[in-house]
Scaffold this motif. Structure first.
Motif, PDB file in Angstrom:
ATOM      1  N   VAL A  84      -4.414  -4.162  15.493  1.00  0.00           N
ATOM      2  CA  VAL A  84      -4.649  -4.970  14.110  1.00  0.00           C
ATOM      3  C   VAL A  84      -5.197  -3.899  13.244  1.00  0.00           C
ATOM      4  CG1 VAL A  84      -6.259  -6.403  13.430  1.00  0.00           C
ATOM      5  CG2 VAL A  84      -4.349  -7.050  15.260  1.00  0.00           C
ATOM      6  N   VAL A  85      -6.224  -3.093  13.695  1.00  0.00           N
ATOM      7  CA  VAL A  85      -6.955  -2.314  12.913  1.00  0.00           C
ATOM      8  C   VAL A  85      -6.033  -1.183  12.107  1.00  0.00           C
ATOM      9  CG1 VAL A  85      -8.836  -0.519  12.779  1.00  0.00           C
ATOM     10  CG2 VAL A  85      -9.143  -2.479  13.992  1.00  0.00           C
TER      11      VAL A  85
ATOM     12  N   SER B  35      -2.758  -1.166  11.838  1.00  0.00           N
ATOM     13  CA  SER B  35      -1.806  -1.943  10.616  1.00  0.00           C
ATOM     14  C   SER B  35      -2.581  -2.363   9.699  1.00  0.00           C
ATOM     15  CB  SER B  35      -0.924  -2.887  11.428  1.00  0.00           C
ATOM     16  OG  SER B  35      -1.690  -3.887  12.058  1.00  0.00           O
ATOM     17  N   SER B  36      -3.772  -2.959   9.547  1.00  0.00           N
ATOM     18  CA  SER B  36      -4.523  -3.309   8.683  1.00  0.00           C
ATOM     19  C   SER B  36      -4.764  -2.032   7.401  1.00  0.00           C
ATOM     20  CB  SER B  36      -5.889  -3.829   8.818  1.00  0.00           C
ATOM     21  OG  SER B  36      -5.799  -4.794   9.769  1.00  0.00           O
TER      22      SER B  36
ATOM     23  N   ALA C 101      -1.685  -7.032   9.264  1.00  0.00           N
ATOM     24  CA  ALA C 101      -2.223  -7.169  10.673  1.00  0.00           C
ATOM     25  C   ALA C 101      -1.890  -8.013  11.678  1.00  0.00           C
ATOM     26  CB  ALA C 101      -3.608  -7.563  10.408  1.00  0.00           C
TER      27      ALA C 101
ATOM     28  N   VAL D 162      -2.976  -7.214   3.376  1.00  0.00           N
ATOM     29  CA  VAL D 162      -3.749  -6.840   4.721  1.00  0.00           C
ATOM     30  C   VAL D 162      -3.603  -7.570   5.859  1.00  0.00           C
ATOM     31  CG1 VAL D 162      -5.769  -5.865   5.490  1.00  0.00           C
ATOM     32  CG2 VAL D 162      -4.958  -5.030   3.428  1.00  0.00           C
ATOM     33  N   ILE D 163      -4.027  -9.081   5.549  1.00  0.00           N
ATOM     34  CA  ILE D 163      -3.966  -9.928   6.633  1.00  0.00           C
ATOM     35  C   ILE D 163      -2.759  -9.892   7.331  1.00  0.00           C
ATOM     36  CG2 ILE D 163      -4.344 -12.236   7.216  1.00  0.00           C
ATOM     37  CD1 ILE D 163      -6.415 -12.450   4.998  1.00  0.00           C
ATOM     38  N   SER D 164      -1.567 -10.035   6.284  1.00  0.00           N
ATOM     39  CA  SER D 164      -0.175 -10.307   6.637  1.00  0.00           C
ATOM     40  C   SER D 164       0.233  -9.070   7.717  1.00  0.00           C
ATOM     41  CB  SER D 164       0.578 -10.135   5.320  1.00  0.00           C
ATOM     42  OG  SER D 164       1.891 -10.090   5.642  1.00  0.00           O
TER      43      SER D 164
ATOM     44  N   PHE E  16       4.437  -2.260   9.668  1.00  0.00           N
ATOM     45  CA  PHE E  16       3.268  -2.861  10.724  1.00  0.00           C
ATOM     46  C   PHE E  16       3.795  -2.904  11.898  1.00  0.00           C
ATOM     47  CE2 PHE E  16       3.024  -4.282   6.164  1.00  0.00           C
ATOM     48  CZ  PHE E  16       2.245  -3.162   5.762  1.00  0.00           C
TER      49      PHE E  16
ATOM     50  N   ALA F 171      -1.404  -1.270   5.775  1.00  0.00           N
ATOM     51  CA  ALA F 171      -1.242  -2.129   5.099  1.00  0.00           C
ATOM     52  C   ALA F 171      -2.044  -2.016   3.616  1.00  0.00           C
ATOM     53  CB  ALA F 171      -1.443  -3.535   5.446  1.00  0.00           C
ATOM     54  N   LEU F 172      -3.533  -1.706   3.855  1.00  0.00           N
ATOM     55  CA  LEU F 172      -4.426  -1.442   2.800  1.00  0.00           C
ATOM     56  C   LEU F 172      -3.820  -0.256   1.745  1.00  0.00           C
ATOM     57  CD1 LEU F 172      -6.978  -2.000   1.553  1.00  0.00           C
ATOM     58  CD2 LEU F 172      -8.044  -0.226   2.745  1.00  0.00           C
TER      59      LEU F 172
END
Lengths: 306, 327
Positions: B106-107, B109-110, B231, B227-229, B64, B113-114
């Protein structure tokens, strides 16, 4: 031409896979019996390669260099197990990750300190160099063929050891129930050290064998370690058979992918773009394979269910 | 024992005082070091959501960090060369505007992560560690082969990206941006930890079966946390790329994933300011030990071993004692 190329690449993939197996087998045994995730396994691979290169440089003997690799990595394994690893069995995975990450830092920098930053080279011995003719008019390097046979031999030996010997029974018992085997009077500490040393020796052997076709340098172990993790995720933790089949799958996918994916894309787009997309996809192929196995069977092909 | 909130205020004060002092005595390099520490702290605060609150040992958070870095690199590179990223089906131009870059980082890497979270959360424990590590390595190799964006050599961005109303080339102004983001992220995380989501996440780490019995889906909660992590770590990556004005596959390296875990653990797992303390100590060690010996990683390794084997709760645990409740 294409047929010969395919066979050659399959052999290359097999050779790569078998060497991965030597790494993955030790890792999966150590996890299966002791419940330990050992990031420093790649460092033991490196120790084997450096020991082999150093002894080969001194004596010029390939056989002696292999013995040195086995001895040095097994010894490193015993020291590391008794000093550090033993204290980690009852800790959680995070502590194990950190402590073995710390060991990587110490091993890698220590090696750079002793041997310097320049890569060393291991020579393939005279009697194993040059190509050999296979049926069908295929010329293939003898050394790589020898690696395949040596690896298969070790795999067979390991499976016999686990299936037939007293030590093997203890290892299998340890995987199933640690407390019970200790209660039955087996010296569990000695067994753990032995298994760790065995895994270390296998890693060191792989390092020395592969060292002769690649360069021997600091940090050589970690990419192989991560591939061995992929193998274990695919094969299932604790299963030697899973490690063997996983290794060969990964070896073949990676080797065949990097050769044939660009050609495959070349069939319907121009060469430059095909090379680009094909090689990008090839670098991701084994991880995609891992993802597919995870969706299909989250505990790996031969892992315990539930 | 010092109360943890007092200690946290002390750390915040240090984060303001040290750069102010450095400006007063004209030591811009200290400001740059502090910026580096603050950016690492943001990345580690991100990881701490998954690791500390969720108990998910991710050894692939460099993925990320790297995605955030490449979001900056690619957008700025296209702006720098005046070549649009896409011309079809619609034109997307590059940009040198930090807020836009952050949003993209942010978008992206989210999303990563998803996908990684969906796959790796099918398993747990040691499988999770190995799978996140492997996916991190996948991005690393992909970027090495990505010749359009420099491949192994990476991308150099000649001028730091802009932020409306500020001169980002001035070290202290860029530090102020990074510090504000850290403060914002810390505020979000502390609010998150107290929210019903945070409580459920905490419970899912400690007694997953009871959470399931209460009718909550633990995997979904953990996925959201992951996901938050990711981002937040991705945002840190974009800032890190801007600090160095350079991105390369090294941002994806597994060593970096390990180091982000080290930040969290040195400071104290699951504690709000743990990652901040850890990142500050790490950057200080890197600077001091790195100046003493070329082989400072050996000392870092030994120190880390001692911390793992003999200390509990990291540095904050040593100073403030163990948490009174729950843990």
């Amino acid at each position: 031409m294409t047929f010969i190329l395919v066979i050659e690449q399959i052999l290359n993939g097999l050779q790569f896979g078998i060497m991965l197996f030597l790494m993955a087998a030790g890792l999966t045994l150590i996890f299966g019996v002791m419940g330990l995730i050992n990031l420093a396994h790649g460092s033991l691979y490196m120790v084997g390669a450096f020991a082999a290169a150093a002894v080969a440089g001194l004596t010029g003997s390939f056989g002696l260099s292999l013995i040195a690799a086995l001895a040095a990595s097994a010894l490193a394994g015993v020291i590391v197990e008794t000093v550090v690893i033993r204290r980690l069995y009852n800790k959680d995975h995070l502590d194990q990750v950190l402590a073995t990450f710390a060991l990587i830092l110490i091993f890698s920098e220590g090696t750079r300190w002793v041997f310097g930053s320049f890569p060393l080279f291991l020579e393939i011995p005279e009697y194993l160099s040059g190509p050999v003719s296979l049926p069908g008019g295929i010329q293939y390097p003898l050394y790589r063929l020898a690696l395949i046979f040596a690896g298969l031999l070790v795999a067979a030996g390991l499976m016999l050891l686990i299936a037939k010997t007293r030590i093997g029974i203890q290892i299998r018992a340890g995987e199933n129930d640690r407390e019970m085997i200790a209660a039955l009077g087996v010296d569990i500490n000695k067994l753990y050290t032995l298994i760790f040393a065995l895994g270390a020796a296998l890693a060191g052997l792989a390092g020395a064998l592969v060292g002769a076709i690649q360069s021997v340098q600091m940090g050589m172990g970690e990419p192989v370690l991560i591939l061995a993790f992929v193998v274990i995720v695919i094969g299932g933790i604790g299963s030697i058979k899973g490690a063997l089949i996983g290794s060969i799958l990964v070896g073949l996918t990676d080797t065949l992918g990097s050769v044939f994916l660009p050609q495959l894309f070349g069939l319907f787009m121009d060469t430059a773009a095909a090379t680009n997309i094909g090689s990008s996809l090839a670098s991701m192929a084994i991880y995609i394979l891992m993802g597919v196995v995870l969706i299909w069977r989250p505990t790996g092909l031969f892992g315990a269910r539930g | 024992m010092i109360q943890e909130t007092h200690f946290n205020v002390f750390i915040l004060a240090l984060l303001v005082a040290i750069p102010a002092w450095a400006i007063a005595v004209d030591e811009p390099f200290t400001v740059t070091l502090m910026t580096r520490a603050v950016i690492f702290a943001i990345a580690a605060v991100g990881l701490n959501i998954a690791l500390g609150l969720g108990g998910l040992v991710s050894l692939g958070h460099a993925a990320f960090f790297g995605i955030g870095g490449y979001a900056m690199g690619i957008l700025a590179f296209h702006q720098q060369t005046y070549a649009p990223i896409f011309e079809w089906p619609f034109v997307i131009e590059g940009t040198k505007s930090m807020p836009v870059i952050w949003l993209v980082a942010v978008v992206a890497s989210s999303l990563a992560a998803l996908v990684i979270g969906l796959l790796s959360l099918r398993t747990s424990g040691v499988y999770f560690i190995m799978i996140t590590l492997a996916f991190g390595q996948m991005f690393f190799f992909y970027c090495i082969g990505w010749s359009a964006y420099g491949g192994e050599d990476g991308l150099s961005i000649y001028v730091r990206n802009g932020f409306p109303g500020l001169n980002t080339l001035d070290p202290i102004q860029f530090y102020a941006i990074c510090f504000s983001i850290l403060a914002l992220v810390l505020w979000i995380v502390s609010a998150l930890a107290k929210s019903s989501f945070g409580l459920a996440l905490n419970a899912a780490r400690q007694v997953p079966h009871r959470v399931e019995t209460a009718g909550l889906n633990t995997k979904r909660i953990q996925l959201a946390a992951f996901v938050i992590s990711g981002a937040i770590t991705g945002l840190a990556g974009a800032l890190f790329a801007d600090l160095n004005r350079f991105v390369s596959p090294a941002m994806f390296s597994w060593q970096l994933s390990g180091e982000i875990i080290v930040f969290v653990v040195i400071g104290g797992v699951g504690r709000l300011f743990g990652p901040v303390v850890g990142a500050l100590v790490f950057v200080a060690l890197e600077h001091i030990l790195g100046g003493l010996s070329e082989f400072w990683h050996i000392y870092l390794g030994l120190l880390l071993l001692l911390i793992v084997l003999f200390s509990h709760g990291g540095l904050i645990g040593m100073v403030c004692g163990r948490k009174a409740v729950h843990d």
